[in-house]
Motif scaffolding. Structure first.
Motif, PDB file in Angstrom:
ATOM      1  N   TYR A  11      37.935  47.349  53.688  1.00  0.00           N
ATOM      2  CA  TYR A  11      37.529  46.435  52.727  1.00  0.00           C
ATOM      3  C   TYR A  11      38.510  46.206  52.137  1.00  0.00           C
ATOM      4  CZ  TYR A  11      34.079  45.200  49.226  1.00  0.00           C
ATOM      5  OH  TYR A  11      33.561  45.283  47.493  1.00  0.00           O
ATOM      6  N   THR A  12      39.240  46.832  51.213  1.00  0.00           N
ATOM      7  CA  THR A  12      40.404  46.505  50.295  1.00  0.00           C
ATOM      8  C   THR A  12      41.448  45.142  51.303  1.00  0.00           C
ATOM      9  OG1 THR A  12      40.613  48.648  49.815  1.00  0.00           O
ATOM     10  CG2 THR A  12      42.282  47.683  49.565  1.00  0.00           C
TER      11      THR A  12
ATOM     12  N   VAL B 188      35.913  53.234  54.829  1.00  0.00           N
ATOM     13  CA  VAL B 188      35.227  52.844  53.951  1.00  0.00           C
ATOM     14  C   VAL B 188      36.573  51.633  53.590  1.00  0.00           C
ATOM     15  CG1 VAL B 188      33.939  53.028  51.245  1.00  0.00           C
ATOM     16  CG2 VAL B 188      33.502  54.883  53.635  1.00  0.00           C
ATOM     17  N   PHE B 189      37.371  52.226  52.945  1.00  0.00           N
ATOM     18  CA  PHE B 189      38.718  51.617  52.388  1.00  0.00           C
ATOM     19  C   PHE B 189      39.649  50.183  52.751  1.00  0.00           C
ATOM     20  CE2 PHE B 189      36.832  54.847  49.417  1.00  0.00           C
ATOM     21  CZ  PHE B 189      36.856  54.733  48.264  1.00  0.00           C
TER      22      PHE B 189
ATOM     23  N   ARG C 200      38.116  53.236  41.108  1.00  0.00           N
ATOM     24  CA  ARG C 200      37.282  52.864  40.648  1.00  0.00           C
ATOM     25  C   ARG C 200      35.589  53.642  41.570  1.00  0.00           C
ATOM     26  NH1 ARG C 200      36.399  48.299  37.597  1.00  0.00           N
ATOM     27  NH2 ARG C 200      35.174  47.746  38.736  1.00  0.00           N
TER      28      ARG C 200
ATOM     29  N   ARG D  98      30.942  42.021  50.979  1.00  0.00           N
ATOM     30  CA  ARG D  98      29.930  42.440  50.571  1.00  0.00           C
ATOM     31  C   ARG D  98      28.664  41.984  50.409  1.00  0.00           C
ATOM     32  NH1 ARG D  98      31.516  45.010  44.272  1.00  0.00           N
ATOM     33  NH2 ARG D  98      31.895  42.424  43.560  1.00  0.00           N
TER      34      ARG D  98
ATOM     35  N   TYR E   8      41.999  44.601  34.694  1.00  0.00           N
ATOM     36  CA  TYR E   8      40.861  45.165  35.249  1.00  0.00           C
ATOM     37  C   TYR E   8      39.378  45.216  34.532  1.00  0.00           C
ATOM     38  CZ  TYR E   8      37.696  45.775  40.132  1.00  0.00           C
ATOM     39  OH  TYR E   8      37.406  45.326  40.884  1.00  0.00           O
TER      40      TYR E   8
ATOM     41  N   TYR F 224      25.883  54.332  42.393  1.00  0.00           N
ATOM     42  CA  TYR F 224      26.886  53.856  42.117  1.00  0.00           C
ATOM     43  C   TYR F 224      28.228  54.246  40.743  1.00  0.00           C
ATOM     44  CZ  TYR F 224      30.709  50.060  44.011  1.00  0.00           C
ATOM     45  OH  TYR F 224      31.904  49.749  44.426  1.00  0.00           O
TER      46      TYR F 224
ATOM     47  N   TRP G 273      41.893  42.083  49.143  1.00  0.00           N
ATOM     48  CA  TRP G 273      43.174  42.374  48.070  1.00  0.00           C
ATOM     49  C   TRP G 273      44.598  42.280  48.957  1.00  0.00           C
ATOM     50  CZ3 TRP G 273      43.446  42.427  42.711  1.00  0.00           C
ATOM     51  CH2 TRP G 273      42.292  43.677  42.657  1.00  0.00           C
TER      52      TRP G 273
ATOM     53  N   ASN H 108      27.450  46.525  51.552  1.00  0.00           N
ATOM     54  CA  ASN H 108      28.930  45.836  51.686  1.00  0.00           C
ATOM     55  C   ASN H 108      28.980  46.378  53.271  1.00  0.00           C
ATOM     56  OD1 ASN H 108      29.275  46.281  49.106  1.00  0.00           O
ATOM     57  ND2 ASN H 108      31.274  48.066  48.526  1.00  0.00           N
TER      58      ASN H 108
ATOM     59  N   TYR I 100      40.160  38.088  39.862  1.00  0.00           N
ATOM     60  CA  TYR I 100      40.879  40.063  39.701  1.00  0.00           C
ATOM     61  C   TYR I 100      41.884  40.369  39.268  1.00  0.00           C
ATOM     62  CZ  TYR I 100      36.928  41.134  42.646  1.00  0.00           C
ATOM     63  OH  TYR I 100      35.165  41.931  42.475  1.00  0.00           O
TER      64      TYR I 100
HETATM   65  N1  UDP Z   1      35.922  49.761  47.745  1.00  0.00           N
HETATM   66  C1  UDP Z   1      36.346  49.888  49.258  1.00  0.00           C
HETATM   67  N2  UDP Z   1      34.548  49.973  50.079  1.00  0.00           N
HETATM   68  C2  UDP Z   1      33.977  49.876  49.552  1.00  0.00           C
HETATM   69  C3  UDP Z   1      34.237  49.270  47.930  1.00  0.00           C
HETATM   70  C4  UDP Z   1      34.986  49.658  47.342  1.00  0.00           C
HETATM   71  O1  UDP Z   1      37.629  49.897  49.563  1.00  0.00           O
HETATM   72  O2  UDP Z   1      33.065  49.653  49.981  1.00  0.00           O
HETATM   73  C5  UDP Z   1      37.682  49.545  47.078  1.00  0.00           C
HETATM   74  C6  UDP Z   1      38.051  47.881  46.953  1.00  0.00           C
HETATM   75  O3  UDP Z   1      39.663  48.065  47.204  1.00  0.00           O
HETATM   76  C7  UDP Z   1      37.911  47.587  45.933  1.00  0.00           C
HETATM   77  C8  UDP Z   1      38.125  48.367  44.480  1.00  0.00           C
HETATM   78  O4  UDP Z   1      37.242  50.074  45.900  1.00  0.00           O
HETATM   79  O5  UDP Z   1      38.266  46.338  45.398  1.00  0.00           O
HETATM   80  C9  UDP Z   1      36.761  48.148  43.614  1.00  0.00           C
HETATM   81  O6  UDP Z   1      36.064  48.217  43.716  1.00  0.00           O
HETATM   82  P1  UDP Z   1      34.813  47.686  43.281  1.00  0.00           P
HETATM   83  O7  UDP Z   1      33.259  47.993  43.837  1.00  0.00           O
HETATM   84  O8  UDP Z   1      34.484  48.255  42.128  1.00  0.00           O
HETATM   85  O9  UDP Z   1      34.943  46.321  42.607  1.00  0.00           O
HETATM   86  P2  UDP Z   1      33.753  45.167  41.692  1.00  0.00           P
HETATM   87  O10 UDP Z   1      32.276  45.312  42.217  1.00  0.00           O
HETATM   88  O11 UDP Z   1      34.611  45.074  41.057  1.00  0.00           O
HETATM   89  O12 UDP Z   1      34.216  43.950  43.331  1.00  0.00           O
END
Ligand code: UDP
Length: 386
Positions: free
Chosen positions: A156-157, A152-153, A175, A294, A365, A186, A161, A285, A330
């Motif tokens: 995506y991260t 999941v993380f 978050r 996403r 943020y 959510y 980032w 996502n 961001y």
């Molecule tokens: N995140 C992730 N996987 C997901 C959703 C979120 O790794 O499926 C991490 C990712 O680092 C992201 C952060 O959680 O930047 C915050 O997500 P959020 O949905 O709050 O971001 P926003 O909607 O502000 O872009």
């Protein structure tokens, strides 16, 4: 002459402009670089009657009753509980990862065992940031944490980032914590709504006031100069003795003299499709597949009916202030960047009539509700200071 000059017509600038005009009955000038109000909350109805968020999905959610009450002066609301699905190994699972996600991924027996352990260790109804869950010394929970981290993380991260979750500010992944519950939403805030007529009309309502003048398509640098020796603000070549409220990127205010404050940006690709529905949830996502993070299907936010649908894919990239096509979405918070921000901030503090508010100016943020709350608080402070 104006009593206040506000740079930026997003929520930070617009809320304070509205308060100053209405409550203080003072004259305000808003200077906005873009060709519209609303900053990144700007939306519009497309030819199919679907409300599009030009800068990506914005969902109003808050626990601040004052923020909800304040915004309710400018809009009616449609209740909306945001749910997100994540595509993991070809399956769509609820995000934030919760006990329902667990059941989708693992066998009934295994999901039961792990659920019990999660509840015993953290308590039912709690939220556990992934980086905390990774520290678990229970073998099964550690394995689960590693699975969630990987699937999941991590990717995506990396996309969002450019670095891994353990290299970014832990508050960012927190978050979207692992939720020890069966709640697929959510957000868990008390107030969760979408504005019935969209966000843009909120800004139109807020700012249509005889005391407010707005300059769109205008770079503040063409009108405002700082004299760093005298610590004075100049507007159109004359000393400005009113208050300057700056909601833009603080490094830009000082012509980047200490260097650039880094941001992540997004390239958002929209697609209109001749079909009623593209996906199951409003936001889905894709942590591990494709280059985008996403997909948003906008009609789902307000259940808008059309034979067509519009979707947006978000491709993250680094921000470059010299590229006018990119927006600073961001702030990338870390020790070095925060130090750089503090350096700029202490420059601002030497000017008695400059105030900073907002995600860019404060390099934080913030969610939409924080932004509005901060702006309302700054207004109170200005009133107290006379
Ligand atoms: N995140 C992730 N996987 C997901 C959703 C979120 O790794 O499926 C991490 C990712 O680092 C992201 C952060 O959680 O930047 C915050 O997500 P959020 O949905 O709050 O971001 P926003 O909607 O502000 O872009």
């Amino acid at each position: 002459m104006f009593d206040y000059i506000i740079v930026g017509a997003g929520f930070s600038g617009s809320v304070i402009a509205e308060r100053i005009a209405n409550v203080l009955n003072k004259k305000v000038l808003i200077i906005e670089k873009k060709n519209h109000l609303g900053g990144h909350c700007y939306d519009f109805k497309n030819k199919n009657g679907i409300t599009i968020h030009k800068y990506g999905p914005h969902i109003f959610h808050t626990n601040f009753e004052n923020v909800y009450t304040y915004l309710s002066k400018f809009t009616e609301w449609k209740p909306y509980q945001h749910k997100v699905l994540g595509v993991i190994d070809g399956q769509k699972i609820p995000i934030p990862f919760n006990l329902n996600s667990l059941q989708k991924i693992f066998s009934e027996e295994k999901a039961k065992v792990i659920s019990k352990k999660l509840i015993a260790n953290y308590g039912f109804g709690t939220n556990v940031p992934i980086l905390d869950l990774l520290k678990s010394d229970d073998k099964d929970l550690k394995k689960l944490a590693e699975f969630i981290y990987e699937k999941v993380f991590k990717n995506y991260t990396m996309k969002q980032w450019g670095i891994t979750p353990d290299q970014i500010d832990p508050a960012v992944t927190a978050r979207v914590p692992v939720s020890i519950s069966n709640d697929d939403r959510y957000f868990h805030d008390k107030f969760q709504f979408m504005p019935v007529k969209g966000y843009s009309q909120i800004f139109d309502k807020m700012l249509s006031h005889k005391n407010i003048e707005i300059l769109l398509n205008t770079n503040f640098k063409d009108l405002i100069k700082l004299d760093e020796n005298l610590k004075q603000v100049f507007f159109k070549g004359k000393i400005f003795t009113g208050q300057l409220i700056f909601t833009g990127s603080i490094d830009e205010l000082f012509e980047y003299k200490f260097g650039y404050l880094p941001y992540r940006s997004l390239k958002i690709e929209f697609e209109n499709l001749p079909e009623k529905e593209f996906q199951t949830a409003a936001v889905e996502n894709y942590p591990n597949d494709f280059d985008f993070t996403r997909i948003t299907e906008f009609k789902k936010f307000m259940n808008e009916q059309s034979d067509f649908t519009t979707i947006a894919r978000e491709f993250p990239l680094s921000y470059n202030p010299k590229n006018d096509d990119l927006n600073p979405y961001y702030p990338i918070r870390n020790i070095d960047n925060d130090k750089l921000f503090e350096k700029y901030k202490s420059e601002v503090e030497q000017f008695p009539n400059i105030f900073l508010v907002g995600r860019l100016a404060e390099y934080k943020y913030f969610n939409m509700d924080n932004v509005i709350n901060n702006s309302l608080n700054l207004f109170d402070k200005l009133v107290k200071n006379g």
